[in-house]
Design an enzyme around this catalytic site. Structure first.
Site, short mmCIF file in Angstrom:
data_model
loop_
_atom_site.label_atom_id
_atom_site.label_comp_id
_atom_site.label_asym_id
_atom_site.label_seq_id
_atom_site.Cartn_x
_atom_site.Cartn_y
_atom_site.Cartn_z
N GLU A 1 -6.60 -8.22 -110.36
CA GLU A 1 -5.85 -8.19 -109.11
C GLU A 1 -4.43 -8.72 -109.32
OE1 GLU A 1 -9.74 -9.37 -106.37
OE2 GLU A 1 -7.99 -10.69 -106.45
N CYS B 1 2.23 -12.63 -107.70
CA CYS B 1 1.19 -13.51 -108.24
C CYS B 1 0.46 -12.72 -109.31
CB CYS B 1 0.24 -13.96 -107.13
SG CYS B 1 -1.04 -15.10 -107.70
N CYS C 1 -12.58 -15.55 -115.42
CA CYS C 1 -12.09 -16.87 -115.79
C CYS C 1 -13.24 -17.68 -116.36
CB CYS C 1 -11.49 -17.59 -114.58
SG CYS C 1 -10.77 -19.21 -114.98
N CYS D 1 -14.19 -22.87 -111.37
CA CYS D 1 -13.91 -23.69 -110.19
C CYS D 1 -14.71 -23.14 -109.00
CB CYS D 1 -12.43 -23.68 -109.88
SG CYS D 1 -11.40 -24.37 -111.20
N CYS E 1 -13.11 -20.96 -106.07
CA CYS E 1 -12.31 -19.79 -106.48
C CYS E 1 -13.23 -18.61 -106.73
CB CYS E 1 -11.53 -20.13 -107.75
SG CYS E 1 -10.63 -18.74 -108.45
N CYS F 1 -7.46 -15.25 -104.81
CA CYS F 1 -7.75 -14.74 -106.14
C CYS F 1 -9.21 -14.29 -106.27
CB CYS F 1 -7.44 -15.83 -107.16
SG CYS F 1 -7.74 -15.36 -108.85
#
Length: 394
Positions: free
Chosen positions: A104, A123, A130, A134, A137, A367
């Protein structure tokens, strides 16, 4: 090459020219038996004229344009989905890369306020997925797939640069304001951990900063990290005036480890020591990103702890308070009064701070949200075709 909704035929042997420095492109042209100045011409077409088609490079011989069309490409990503906020100030795209991975990227448009100029900020994602998990997120909940190449990072920026050049933006309700037709800022805060993909990120940053390349000032770029001490120190030695943002999100190790597993490996003391070294080397302020989670990290006690933690950094610390976006996790943003109280306590400790206005909440702009929804729809569609129940994540 990328065309909205479809991709031109490419071969695995084709060289993606995005992500090459000018020196690297010159070396490749010499391998082709072409003079180095041809590389500079192509570089100019890619980064100044923003073209994606070699046929448009009118100062190249036709034979070279045809050869390049067969042996090279300018990015290999396809827009699979695009959303615009109701006020058209936030635009989000879902890009499919050459290997089918989905990433994205978001364009955030800001009208001129007071004496400030209009801004167009991209962004940028640095990874597919990832590795750091987290809990607040959506990308962190996907797991890690792979690093993006420098070219795949740059392609996101050039996509929006072409969009603005073709149709300059003017804020609704401000007809007399100056239209903006170019990218003014970059934040590497999209999918992934930028400093985990250090070499490719730095290659992209240098090309985007280069006068021969995209020519965007380093001070208009911000790199965000969950707090990798060795990479923070390495960044301090790059000689680039980029901005650094640390994803902090908690004022103590116990709470931070609950929402950010990376803290178990790199606790706050190690992260802050690296920040001290970064400040000593660069004399640049660090922004500490703090996602406010109602009932989790937004209490007055947390605010006092955060103030005590950052006060030793003096004017080199700034806290960006961010009310959490709604994701699959069960987190809620605090009430306005709780945010105001949190900020006042930070000021009492001498820590400058601001609150980030929510952007794109009507288009899943946080995100990883658009990709999560797109993949879910794909699964439902396949299940309907086969008559099977869609897969569920427990």
């Amino acid at each position: 090459m990328s065309i909205r909704g479809r991709t031109t035929e490419t071969s695995a042997s084709q060289r993606d020219l995005l992500g090459l420095t000018l020196r690297q492109l010159e070396a490749w042209f010499q391998e082709l038996g072409e003079p180095a100045y041809r590389a500079r011409q192509v570089y100019n077409w890619i980064y100044k004229h923003l073209v994606t088609d070699f046929a448009a490079m009118s100062d190249l011989p036709l034979s070279l344009r045809e050869r390049l069309a067969g042996e090279a490409t300018i990015g290999q990503a396809t827009v699979r989905s695009e959303q615009h906020s109701r006020d058209d100030r936030t635009r989000k795209i879902l890009l499919e890369l050459a290997d089918g991975r989905l990433i994205e990227s978001v364009l955030m448009l800001y009208p001129p306020l007071g004496g400030s100029s209009a801004r167009a900020t991209v962004c940028v994602s640095s990874q597919a997925g990832c590795a750091f998990g987290c809990t607040f997120c959506a990308t962190g909940q996907m797991g890690f797939e792979r690093h993006l190449s420098a070219g795949e990072i740059i392609a996101q920026v050039l996509h929006f640069a072409r969009e603005l050049r073709a149709a300059p933006w003017r804020a609704q309700g401000l007809p007399s304001s100056q239209a903006i037709d170019h990218i003014t800022n970059l934040v590497f805060m999209g999918m992934g951990e930028p400093l985990h993909n250090y070499d490719n990120l730095m290659q992209a940053v240098r090309i985007l900063n280069s006068p021969e390349g995209f020519n965007l000032g380093a001070r208009h770029m911000t790199i965000s990290t969950v707090g990798l001490p060795h990479a923070i120190r390495r960044l301090s030695r790059e000689g680039l005036q980029v901005n650094l943002a640390i994803s902090l999100h908690a004022p103590n190790d116990e709470l931070r480890s609950q929402t950010m597993p990376v803290n178990r490996k790199y606790p706050l003391a190690e992260v802050l020591a690296a920040c001290q070294d970064y400040i000593a080397a660069t004399r640049r302020q660090i922004t500490f990103e703090y996602v406010l989670l109602a009932g989790v990290n937004d209490s007055p006690a947390c605010a006092h702890q955060l103030g005590e933690l950052l006060a030793p950094l003096k004017q080199y610390a700034h806290v960006n308070c961010i009310p959490v976006n709604k994701t699959a996790a069960a987190y809620r943003p605090p009430a306005p009064e709780a945010i105001r109280r949190f900020r006042e306590i930070l000021f009492q400790h001498g820590v400058s701070n601001s609150v980030r206005a929510e952007r794109g909440d009507d288009i899943d702009a946080a995100c990883g949200q658009l990709r999560t929804r797109f993949v879910a729809l794909q699964r439902r569609g396949r299940a309907q075709e086969t008559g099977a129940e869609p897969a569920r994540t427990l």
